[in-house]
Design an enzyme around this catalytic site. Structure first.
Site, short mmCIF file in Angstrom:
data_model
loop_
_atom_site.label_atom_id
_atom_site.label_comp_id
_atom_site.label_asym_id
_atom_site.label_seq_id
_atom_site.Cartn_x
_atom_site.Cartn_y
_atom_site.Cartn_z
N LYS A 58 4.24 -13.78 1.53
CA LYS A 58 5.27 -12.95 2.16
C LYS A 58 4.63 -11.59 2.42
O LYS A 58 3.89 -11.09 1.57
CB LYS A 58 6.44 -12.79 1.20
CG LYS A 58 7.60 -12.01 1.77
CD LYS A 58 8.75 -11.99 0.79
CE LYS A 58 8.56 -10.88 -0.19
NZ LYS A 58 9.65 -10.60 -1.08
N HIS A 77 13.54 -6.70 -9.74
CA HIS A 77 13.69 -8.15 -9.83
C HIS A 77 12.52 -8.74 -10.61
O HIS A 77 11.51 -8.07 -10.81
CB HIS A 77 13.74 -8.79 -8.42
CG HIS A 77 12.45 -8.64 -7.68
ND1 HIS A 77 12.07 -7.46 -7.07
CD2 HIS A 77 11.43 -9.51 -7.48
CE1 HIS A 77 10.89 -7.62 -6.52
NE2 HIS A 77 10.46 -8.86 -6.76
N ASP A 79 9.98 -12.23 -10.32
CA ASP A 79 9.65 -13.26 -9.32
C ASP A 79 9.98 -14.64 -9.90
O ASP A 79 9.78 -14.88 -11.09
CB ASP A 79 8.15 -13.20 -8.97
CG ASP A 79 7.81 -11.95 -8.18
OD1 ASP A 79 8.72 -11.26 -7.69
OD2 ASP A 79 6.60 -11.65 -8.05
N HIS A 133 10.05 -5.77 -11.88
CA HIS A 133 9.33 -4.82 -11.03
C HIS A 133 10.16 -4.44 -9.81
O HIS A 133 11.17 -5.09 -9.52
CB HIS A 133 7.96 -5.38 -10.61
CG HIS A 133 8.02 -6.69 -9.90
ND1 HIS A 133 8.24 -7.89 -10.54
CD2 HIS A 133 7.91 -7.01 -8.59
CE1 HIS A 133 8.24 -8.88 -9.67
NE2 HIS A 133 8.05 -8.36 -8.47
#
Ligand SMILES: O=C(O)CCC(=O)C(=O)O
Ligand SMILES: [Fe+2]
Length: 199
Positions: A58, A77, A79, A133
């Site tokens: 991404k 959030h 991952d 993070h």
């Protein structure tokens, strides 16, 4: 260079990057398996191995922001991946939550940032932590990051703490789920009780 030549060049570069990165993923999974006291190929196998472990890229583009204190590029959030690899254009912005503080990741030339994601946290029964993070925006500079997420197949594997790591003293911290179910849980903020046992 024509647009067609440019596309061709990009796909060559991406192919080589993916191949080399896949080798790094395997090496890191060996180290992480050994770190858990498991045989070296264990995590790679549990994540789908060469056949099924998927690398997804991404590209994040963070425009300049006149009031960076009032905006976030990416909200806090963890991952969902097993491992995430981040390359960036040397503009600081990535922060990790450590010891109850947000810490800005250093920009080290010719290096990649690697995160542990939720999938490894689940398999390791919480020994490896999925790092919280976020991405800040910058007043003067555009920031670009290229994130590669290593993900297990969506339905084929049931993710749960590895039996070798579950004992009376360390009961399972996570109910079993497929990766697809985990995504649903993250996206729609379902609680762990909402998991139905996968087939
Ligand atoms: O831009 C970054 O450095 C991190 C982006 C990120 O956390 C993500 O894409 O999941
Ligand atoms: Fe992330």
């Amino acid at each position: 260079m024509s647009l067609e030549e440019y596309h061709c060049w990009c796909s060559e570069v991406m192919k080589e990057f993916a191949e080399r990165l896949r080798g790094v993923v395997s090496k890191m999974l060996v180290m992480l398996s050994l770190g858990l006291g498991l045989e070296e190929g264990k995590l790679e196998k549990e994540l789908g191995g060469m056949e099924d472990l998927l690398l997804q890229m991404k590209i994040n583009y963070y425009p300049k922001c006149p009031q960076p204190d009032l905006a976030l590029g990416v909200e806090a959030h963890t991952d969902v991946s097993s491992l995430s690899f981040i390359l960036h254009n040397m503009v600081p912005g990535l922060q990790v939550y450590k010891d109850s503080k947000w810490v800005t990741a250093k920009c080290v030339p010719d290096s990649m940032i690697v995160h542990i994601g939720d999938t490894l946290e689940i398999l390791s029964n919480g020994t490896y932590k999925s790092i919280l993070h976020r991405g800040l925006v910058n007043k003067e500079k555009v920031r670009i990051s290229w994130a590669v997420f290593c993900e297990p197949p969506k339905e084929k594997i049931v993710l749960k703490p590895l039996p070798e790591l579950v004992t009376d003293k360390t009961p399972p911290k996570f109910p079993p789920r497929t990766f697809a179910q985990h995504l649903q849980y993250k996206l729609f903020k379902k609680t762990q009780e909402d998991f139905v046992s996968p087939k």
